[in-house]
Design an enzyme around this catalytic site. Structure first.
Site, PDB file in Angstrom:
ATOM      1  N   ARG A  62      19.832  30.231  11.016  1.00 65.77           N
ATOM      2  CA  ARG A  62      19.986  31.624  11.441  1.00 65.77           C
ATOM      3  C   ARG A  62      19.951  31.751  12.961  1.00 65.77           C
ATOM      4  O   ARG A  62      20.612  32.578  13.546  1.00 65.77           O
ATOM      5  CB  ARG A  62      18.869  32.476  10.844  1.00 65.77           C
ATOM      6  CG  ARG A  62      18.989  32.646   9.346  1.00 65.77           C
ATOM      7  CD  ARG A  62      18.154  33.834   8.891  1.00 65.77           C
ATOM      8  NE  ARG A  62      18.170  33.945   7.449  1.00 65.77           N
ATOM      9  CZ  ARG A  62      17.230  33.442   6.653  1.00 65.77           C
ATOM     10  NH1 ARG A  62      16.190  32.815   7.161  1.00 65.77           N
ATOM     11  NH2 ARG A  62      17.318  33.590   5.347  1.00 65.77           N
ATOM     12  N   LYS A 171      14.255  20.349  -3.879  1.00 63.21           N
ATOM     13  CA  LYS A 171      13.316  21.034  -4.760  1.00 63.21           C
ATOM     14  C   LYS A 171      12.752  22.246  -4.043  1.00 63.21           C
ATOM     15  O   LYS A 171      12.799  22.271  -2.821  1.00 63.21           O
ATOM     16  CB  LYS A 171      12.218  20.080  -5.202  1.00 63.21           C
ATOM     17  CG  LYS A 171      11.345  19.573  -4.061  1.00 63.21           C
ATOM     18  CD  LYS A 171      10.251  18.710  -4.578  1.00 63.21           C
ATOM     19  CE  LYS A 171       9.159  19.514  -5.240  1.00 63.21           C
ATOM     20  NZ  LYS A 171       7.828  19.212  -4.697  1.00 63.21           N
ATOM     21  N   ASP A 200      15.246  14.281  -6.245  1.00 63.03           N
ATOM     22  CA  ASP A 200      13.828  14.017  -6.475  1.00 63.03           C
ATOM     23  C   ASP A 200      13.556  12.794  -5.621  1.00 63.03           C
ATOM     24  O   ASP A 200      13.991  11.689  -5.965  1.00 63.03           O
ATOM     25  CB  ASP A 200      13.547  13.717  -7.944  1.00 63.03           C
ATOM     26  CG  ASP A 200      12.059  13.525  -8.192  1.00 63.03           C
ATOM     27  OD1 ASP A 200      11.417  12.852  -7.364  1.00 63.03           O
ATOM     28  OD2 ASP A 200      11.532  14.050  -9.183  1.00 63.03           O
ATOM     29  N   HIS A 201      12.856  12.981  -4.514  1.00 60.61           N
ATOM     30  CA  HIS A 201      12.807  11.874  -3.544  1.00 60.61           C
ATOM     31  C   HIS A 201      12.074  10.648  -4.094  1.00 60.61           C
ATOM     32  O   HIS A 201      12.237   9.550  -3.575  1.00 60.61           O
ATOM     33  CB  HIS A 201      12.230  12.334  -2.203  1.00 60.61           C
ATOM     34  CG  HIS A 201      10.741  12.474  -2.165  1.00 60.61           C
ATOM     35  ND1 HIS A 201      10.083  13.571  -2.650  1.00 60.61           N
ATOM     36  CD2 HIS A 201       9.779  11.649  -1.692  1.00 60.61           C
ATOM     37  CE1 HIS A 201       8.783  13.401  -2.476  1.00 60.61           C
ATOM     38  NE2 HIS A 201       8.570  12.263  -1.896  1.00 60.61           N
ATOM     39  N   LYS A 205      12.611   5.943  -3.766  1.00 58.65           N
ATOM     40  CA  LYS A 205      11.622   4.951  -3.320  1.00 58.65           C
ATOM     41  C   LYS A 205      12.007   3.572  -3.849  1.00 58.65           C
ATOM     42  O   LYS A 205      12.391   3.434  -5.008  1.00 58.65           O
ATOM     43  CB  LYS A 205      10.222   5.338  -3.816  1.00 58.65           C
ATOM     44  CG  LYS A 205       9.676   6.595  -3.133  1.00 58.65           C
ATOM     45  CD  LYS A 205       8.260   6.885  -3.568  1.00 58.65           C
ATOM     46  CE  LYS A 205       7.803   8.253  -3.108  1.00 58.65           C
ATOM     47  NZ  LYS A 205       7.306   8.328  -1.749  1.00 58.65           N
ATOM     48  N   GLU A 239      -2.854  11.910  -4.363  1.00 58.64           N
ATOM     49  CA  GLU A 239      -2.729  12.148  -2.922  1.00 58.64           C
ATOM     50  C   GLU A 239      -4.111  12.352  -2.322  1.00 58.64           C
ATOM     51  O   GLU A 239      -5.001  12.926  -2.971  1.00 58.64           O
ATOM     52  CB  GLU A 239      -1.904  13.401  -2.668  1.00 58.64           C
ATOM     53  CG  GLU A 239      -0.471  13.279  -3.109  1.00 58.64           C
ATOM     54  CD  GLU A 239       0.352  14.435  -2.592  1.00 58.64           C
ATOM     55  OE1 GLU A 239       1.010  14.269  -1.567  1.00 58.64           O
ATOM     56  OE2 GLU A 239       0.293  15.518  -3.207  1.00 58.64           O
ATOM     57  N   ASP A 258       4.759  21.223  -8.638  1.00 56.26           N
ATOM     58  CA  ASP A 258       5.008  20.476  -7.404  1.00 56.26           C
ATOM     59  C   ASP A 258       5.208  18.980  -7.663  1.00 56.26           C
ATOM     60  O   ASP A 258       6.029  18.344  -7.002  1.00 56.26           O
ATOM     61  CB  ASP A 258       3.804  20.693  -6.456  1.00 56.26           C
ATOM     62  CG  ASP A 258       4.054  20.166  -5.053  1.00 56.26           C
ATOM     63  OD1 ASP A 258       5.145  20.437  -4.514  1.00 56.26           O
ATOM     64  OD2 ASP A 258       3.165  19.492  -4.493  1.00 56.26           O
ATOM     65  N   HIS A 263       8.398  14.550 -10.143  1.00 56.57           N
ATOM     66  CA  HIS A 263       8.162  13.147  -9.786  1.00 56.57           C
ATOM     67  C   HIS A 263       7.555  12.331 -10.937  1.00 56.57           C
ATOM     68  O   HIS A 263       8.046  11.261 -11.287  1.00 56.57           O
ATOM     69  CB  HIS A 263       7.244  13.047  -8.562  1.00 56.57           C
ATOM     70  CG  HIS A 263       7.699  13.874  -7.395  1.00 56.57           C
ATOM     71  ND1 HIS A 263       9.019  14.033  -7.066  1.00 56.57           N
ATOM     72  CD2 HIS A 263       7.003  14.596  -6.471  1.00 56.57           C
ATOM     73  CE1 HIS A 263       9.118  14.801  -5.994  1.00 56.57           C
ATOM     74  NE2 HIS A 263       7.909  15.174  -5.619  1.00 56.57           N
ATOM     75  N   LYS A 363      -4.269  16.564  -5.507  1.00 53.70           N
ATOM     76  CA  LYS A 363      -4.501  16.484  -4.063  1.00 53.70           C
ATOM     77  C   LYS A 363      -5.996  16.279  -3.821  1.00 53.70           C
ATOM     78  O   LYS A 363      -6.819  16.539  -4.698  1.00 53.70           O
ATOM     79  CB  LYS A 363      -4.012  17.760  -3.383  1.00 53.70           C
ATOM     80  CG  LYS A 363      -2.497  17.935  -3.490  1.00 53.70           C
ATOM     81  CD  LYS A 363      -1.935  18.785  -2.374  1.00 53.70           C
ATOM     82  CE  LYS A 363      -0.441  19.024  -2.530  1.00 53.70           C
ATOM     83  NZ  LYS A 363       0.386  17.911  -2.020  1.00 53.70           N
TER      84      LYS A 363
END
Ligand code: BG6
Length: 513
Positions: A62, A171, A200-201, A205, A239, A258, A263, A363
């Site tokens: 923007r 995502k 989906d990262h 991997k 994590e 998430d 994943h 997390k």
């Protein structure tokens, strides 16, 4: 239309890495992901000589800024986030081809300007350029971007040819089954499925790709990869970080949306799917969808519930006291958002009937570690039954996805000595030891695959819907329950008691990765 998955640049898990001349347009050019992942990925592809000779990067956002300013921002992102230092020569070549177009996401005229700029590049280079649209914006503007790509004709460039337009979509792909369906419908009115690359990262991997190689390039696994030999499977995506500065997003999301829906479910699908007939995109994704379809609906209530959720309380991480989730900035004091989720899944097919698949993610856990641990049945008989002399463990094959990438196998061995005593030992293969540590980042692989048109490591529309179909009733149930039944766990621990109970009900326990 022609089947674009069968073009000459595409070979399943990519034997051939050549992309046609390309313009990548990043929507959300000033976003965090662009700086942290996308620009460094493109830079590293340039560094490795993997970009086509005619390549352009257009940032779209923007904010009206000149090309030169975007180039400076990009250079800053590479300095800060690239796995390699910025090489002046490589960057000089890429910087000349790094451009910027400003406009709103719902502004058709701005998309026409974008189209004109791309046409100008084609004139300059005398080449037809493939356009890869990378949507990395908040989900609220996915729909207008898709519609304007359609209305401006950008989506249909070279349709049916190998260098047809492609769209990569970040995502979150929906927030439940209904919204994922709406998004799939919106995409399908403008793009054909082979043009669409849902990210989906985790699939980018190295270790996740290696899972397919381990399973299908080693003949020793297939005969024992089933309910006759395997007791259960544990998939952990832990994590150590907390919600950080992302509470605005995370409060609306939570751990199931998430991490689990995408994943961890992907890790499950790759672990449990049948061998595909080939490694091309459709064959691999067909098998993933099939196994996802075989997962039974989750039980949500009562003593045999298949789900657990919790929020982190205060605790200690890496020797430092940390706050609980409810004390984090921008988190509602009565928030019921889960920062941890665990599921017990049953796959009702011939291979897996009766083998629980345990999934967990959270997390502020003890360590950052992702792994898939396949636990085999114990050896039968009483040859080594005397507990004082024979310490025995179940054989466990663990794929360490990150951070200490590798593969380990727990076996029972004789302790050297004149008396026969046993002890579990661990055979360890470490990527870093064998291959060195400078492996490509997930986004490098995925950006390159999308440019080549290889969808093997991307999620197909039916796949994402199936995964949402499993998770949506859980989300609805949790929403209805609010904080009732929401457990807590100390930050820095391995999670809540309710997740332990999920396994204890089957006589199992989480392993410490
Ligand atoms: C993202 C989630 O998809 O994955 C984040 O939105 C999470 O919350 C991240 O931190 C984890 O990715 P990785 O590659 O660091 O394991």
């Amino acid at each position: 239309m022609a089947d674009a998955t069968r073009h000459p640049f595409l070979h399943g898990l990519s034997k051939h890495r050549g992309s046609p001349p390309t313009v990548i347009v990043i929507f959300g050019a000033s976003g965090d992901l662009t700086a942290r992942k996308l620009i460094p990925a493109i830079y590293n592809l340039a560094h490795d000589g993997l970009l086509p000779a005619e390549f352009f990067l257009i940032g779209y956002g923007r904010k009206p800024i000149p090309d030169a300013e975007f180039q400076q921002v990009a250079a800053g992102a590479i300095r800060e986030f690239s796995r390699r230092e910025l090489n002046a020569e490589v960057w000089a070549r890429l910087a000349r081809r790094t451009l910027y177009v400003s406009g709103g996401y719902d502004e058709k005229a701005a998309f026409d300007r974008l189209a004109a700029r791309i046409a100008g590049l084609e004139q300059e280079t005398g080449q037809q350029l493939q356009t890869l649209f990378y949507i990395s914006t908040p989900p609220g503007v996915f729909a207008p971007i898709i519609q304007n790509l359609g209305a401006s004709g950008l989506a249909r460039r070279y349709l049916g040819q190998p260098h047809q337009s492609k769209v990569v979509i970040e995502k979150p792909f929906g927030r439940d089954l209904a919204s994922a369906r709406v998004l799939n419908r919106e995409l399908s009115t403008v793009f054909a499925e082979p043009q669409v690359f849902r990210i989906d990262h985790y699939l980018g991997k190295e270790t996740v790709q290696d899972l397919l190689v381990q399973r299908f390039a080693n003949a020793i696994f297939e005969p024992i990869w089933n309910r006759n030999f395997i007791e259960h499977v544990q998939i952990t995506v832990a994590e150590q970080v907390g919600v950080e500065a992302r509470a605005g997003y995370y409060e609306q999301s939570g751990c199931l949306r998430d991490m689990i829906q995408n994943h961890t479910m992907q890790l499950l699908a790759l672990t449990a799917m049948e061998p595909p007939v080939s490694m091309d995109a459709e064959s691999v994704r067909d098998e993933k969808v099939k196994v996802l379809k075989a997962i039974e609906p989750l039980r949500l209530d009562g003593a045999r519930s298949d789900v657990a959720r919790a929020q982190y309380a205060e605790g200690v991480i890496a020797g430092r006291p940390v706050r609980g989730y409810l004390q984090e900035a921008d988190v509602a004091p009565t928030s019921a958002t889960e920062t941890y989720a665990a599921l017990r899944l049953s796959i009702n097919n011939w291979r897996w009937h009766g083998v629980p698949f345990y999934l967990r993610s959270g997390k502020h856990l003890a360590r950052r570690v992702s792994e898939i641990a396949v636990r085999f049945k114990r050896a039968p008989g009483s040859l080594f039954a005397e507990a004082e002399r024979f310490q025995l463990a179940a054989n466990t094959l663990a794929f360490q996805i990150q951070p200490d990438e590798g593969l380990s196998l727990i076996l029972n061995a004789k302790i050297p000595g004149l008396e026969t005593r046993t002890q579990p030992v661990k055979m360890n293969f470490k990527y870093a030891t064998t291959f060195g540590s400078n492996t490509p980042e997930a986004y490098e692989r995925l950006v390159l695959d999308a440019m080549i048109g290889d969808g093997t490591l991307f999620i197909r529309g039916d796949e994402t819907e199936r995964s949402w179909q499993l998770c949506t009733p859980v989300l609805a149930h949790w929403q209805e329950q609010g904080r009732t039944g929401l457990d807590t766990y100390a930050s820095g621990s391995w999670g809540p008691k309710s997740a332990d109970a999920l396994l204890a009900a089957n006589g199992d326990a989480w392993r410490e990765p």
